[in-house]
Design a protein around this motif. Structure first.
Motif, mmCIF file in Angstrom:
data_model
loop_
_atom_site.group_PDB
_atom_site.id
_atom_site.type_symbol
_atom_site.label_atom_id
_atom_site.label_comp_id
_atom_site.label_asym_id
_atom_site.label_seq_id
_atom_site.Cartn_x
_atom_site.Cartn_y
_atom_site.Cartn_z
ATOM 1 N N LEU A 179 30.633 14.350 30.152
ATOM 2 C CA LEU A 179 29.918 15.087 29.120
ATOM 3 C C LEU A 179 30.960 15.585 28.132
ATOM 4 O O LEU A 179 31.917 16.267 28.518
ATOM 5 C CB LEU A 179 29.154 16.269 29.723
ATOM 6 N N LEU A 180 30.808 15.217 26.866
ATOM 7 C CA LEU A 180 31.699 15.688 25.810
ATOM 8 C C LEU A 180 30.930 16.701 24.980
ATOM 9 O O LEU A 180 29.811 16.435 24.543
ATOM 10 C CB LEU A 180 32.149 14.533 24.910
ATOM 11 N N ILE A 181 31.532 17.871 24.800
ATOM 12 C CA ILE A 181 30.888 18.947 24.050
ATOM 13 C C ILE A 181 31.874 19.483 23.027
ATOM 14 O O ILE A 181 32.987 19.872 23.373
ATOM 15 C CB ILE A 181 30.465 20.115 24.965
ATOM 16 N N GLU A 182 31.444 19.522 21.775
ATOM 17 C CA GLU A 182 32.248 20.129 20.718
ATOM 18 C C GLU A 182 31.874 21.606 20.652
ATOM 19 O O GLU A 182 30.702 21.947 20.469
ATOM 20 C CB GLU A 182 31.963 19.455 19.384
ATOM 21 N N ILE A 183 32.870 22.445 20.823
ATOM 22 C CA ILE A 183 32.641 23.890 20.789
ATOM 23 C C ILE A 183 33.448 24.476 19.643
ATOM 24 O O ILE A 183 34.629 24.172 19.490
ATOM 25 C CB ILE A 183 33.020 24.549 22.130
ATOM 26 N N GLU A 184 32.790 25.273 18.832
ATOM 27 C CA GLU A 184 33.435 25.908 17.695
ATOM 28 C C GLU A 184 33.799 27.338 18.074
ATOM 29 O O GLU A 184 32.939 28.120 18.473
ATOM 30 C CB GLU A 184 32.504 25.869 16.490
ATOM 31 N N ILE A 185 35.091 27.627 17.974
ATOM 32 C CA ILE A 185 35.604 28.956 18.287
ATOM 33 C C ILE A 185 36.296 29.443 17.018
ATOM 34 O O ILE A 185 37.391 29.001 16.705
ATOM 35 C CB ILE A 185 36.589 28.927 19.469
ATOM 36 N N GLY A 186 35.610 30.304 16.270
ATOM 37 C CA GLY A 186 36.137 30.726 14.970
ATOM 38 C C GLY A 186 36.238 29.529 14.054
ATOM 39 O O GLY A 186 35.268 28.813 13.845
ATOM 40 N N ASN A 187 37.442 29.263 13.523
ATOM 41 C CA ASN A 187 37.653 28.110 12.651
ATOM 42 C C ASN A 187 38.087 26.862 13.410
ATOM 43 O O ASN A 187 38.288 25.816 12.811
ATOM 44 C CB ASN A 187 38.705 28.435 11.582
ATOM 45 N N LEU A 188 38.272 26.981 14.714
ATOM 46 C CA LEU A 188 38.722 25.852 15.523
ATOM 47 C C LEU A 188 37.548 25.076 16.090
ATOM 48 O O LEU A 188 36.534 25.649 16.471
ATOM 49 C CB LEU A 188 39.582 26.349 16.694
ATOM 50 N N GLU A 189 37.711 23.758 16.151
ATOM 51 C CA GLU A 189 36.727 22.906 16.825
ATOM 52 C C GLU A 189 37.448 22.237 17.980
ATOM 53 O O GLU A 189 38.460 21.569 17.780
ATOM 54 C CB GLU A 189 36.172 21.850 15.866
ATOM 55 N N ARG A 190 36.947 22.420 19.176
ATOM 56 C CA ARG A 190 37.530 21.811 20.365
ATOM 57 C C ARG A 190 36.481 20.959 21.042
ATOM 58 O O ARG A 190 35.304 21.313 21.062
ATOM 59 C CB ARG A 190 37.988 22.882 21.361
ATOM 60 N N VAL A 191 36.911 19.855 21.609
ATOM 61 C CA VAL A 191 36.014 19.035 22.408
ATOM 62 C C VAL A 191 36.460 19.161 23.857
ATOM 63 O O VAL A 191 37.640 18.974 24.172
ATOM 64 C CB VAL A 191 36.026 17.551 21.961
ATOM 65 N N PHE A 192 35.517 19.500 24.705
ATOM 66 C CA PHE A 192 35.770 19.573 26.133
ATOM 67 C C PHE A 192 35.153 18.346 26.777
ATOM 68 O O PHE A 192 34.028 17.967 26.452
ATOM 69 C CB PHE A 192 35.159 20.849 26.729
ATOM 70 N N VAL A 193 35.895 17.726 27.681
ATOM 71 C CA VAL A 193 35.420 16.550 28.399
ATOM 72 C C VAL A 193 35.251 16.974 29.855
ATOM 73 O O VAL A 193 36.204 17.405 30.499
ATOM 74 C CB VAL A 193 36.426 15.384 28.287
ATOM 75 N N ILE A 194 34.028 16.863 30.348
ATOM 76 C CA ILE A 194 33.699 17.334 31.693
ATOM 77 C C ILE A 194 33.155 16.167 32.501
ATOM 78 O O ILE A 194 32.184 15.525 32.085
ATOM 79 C CB ILE A 194 32.637 18.444 31.627
ATOM 80 N N ARG A 195 33.782 15.877 33.623
ATOM 81 C CA ARG A 195 33.255 14.812 34.484
ATOM 82 C C ARG A 195 32.028 15.361 35.207
ATOM 83 O O ARG A 195 32.063 16.448 35.785
ATOM 84 C CB ARG A 195 34.304 14.365 35.491
ATOM 85 N N ILE A 196 30.930 14.607 35.137
ATOM 86 C CA ILE A 196 29.668 15.052 35.730
ATOM 87 C C ILE A 196 29.129 13.958 36.650
ATOM 88 O O ILE A 196 29.570 12.810 36.602
ATOM 89 C CB ILE A 196 28.624 15.412 34.641
ATOM 90 N N SER A 197 28.169 14.319 37.466
ATOM 91 C CA SER A 197 27.551 13.364 38.382
ATOM 92 C C SER A 197 26.574 12.458 37.629
ATOM 93 O O SER A 197 26.102 12.799 36.536
ATOM 94 C CB SER A 197 26.811 14.107 39.499
ATOM 95 N N ALA A 198 26.242 11.343 38.249
ATOM 96 C CA ALA A 198 25.253 10.427 37.672
ATOM 97 C C ALA A 198 23.900 11.127 37.548
ATOM 98 O O ALA A 198 23.176 10.927 36.566
ATOM 99 C CB ALA A 198 25.142 9.168 38.523
#
Length: 127
Positions: free
Chosen positions: A41-60
Motif C-alpha cells: 500500500l503506497l500512501i502520500e501523506i502531506e506534512i506541512g509543505n512536505l509530501e512523503r510516500v509511505f510504502v507498507i507491505r500488506i496481506s493479500a
C-alpha cells in the motif's frame, strides 16, 4: 468498508514519535502494488509543505478489501514519466523488491496519482 477510515488506521499505526498524527495536513494519492506475489500500500501523506510516500507491505486479504473499497492498483511502467503542460511529475522516493528498484513518481494534473517505474538492479562483479 470505509477507505478513509482504513487509511486513518494505517496512518495511526505507522506514526512515529517525530511525526505526530496532528501534523498531517492531508492524505494525497494512494494505490496498491502487487509485486512478486506481495502487496504494498503506497500512501502520500502531506506534512506541512512536505509530501512523503509511505510504502507498507500488506496481506493479500487487506489488499482485496482496500481494492474493493476504491483504492486503485498502482500503474507500474518501464519508462520515466515526463511533464507536459498542465501535468507536474515529481520523483518522490524509491524502494527495492527482489531484483528491481521501484521509483515512485507523483503525477499531478486534474487528478493526483502515484506511478511506479520498474528499474532492474545492476549486477556487481568483483575482480
Amino acid at each position: 468498508m470505509n477507505f478513509n477510515h482504513e487509511l486513518n488506521q494505517v496512518v495511526e499505526q505507522m506514526s512515529s514519535k517525530e511525526t505526530l498524527i496532528n501534523e498531517i495536513s492531508g492524505i494525497g494519492a494512494s494505490c496498491i502494488a502487487e509485486i512478486n506475489g506481495m502487496f504494498f500500500l503506497l500512501i502520500e501523506i502531506e506534512i506541512g509543505n512536505l509530501e512523503r510516500v509511505f510504502v507498507i507491505r500488506i496481506s493479500a486479504a487487506l489488499a482485496a478489501q482496500l481494492l474493493s473499497s476504491g483504492v486503485e492498483l498502482c500503474e507500474i511502467v518501464n519508462r520515466i514519466p515526463t511533464s507536459t503542460p498542465g501535468t507536474e511529475v515529481n520523483l518522490i522516493c524509491a524502494f527495492v523488491v527482489g531484483e528491481n528498484v521501484f521509483l515512485v513518481f507523483n503525477i499531478e494534473n486534474d487528478t493526483d496519482e502515484l506511478i511506479l517505474v520498474r528499474v532492474p538492479l545492476c549486477t556487481i562483479i568483483e575482480l
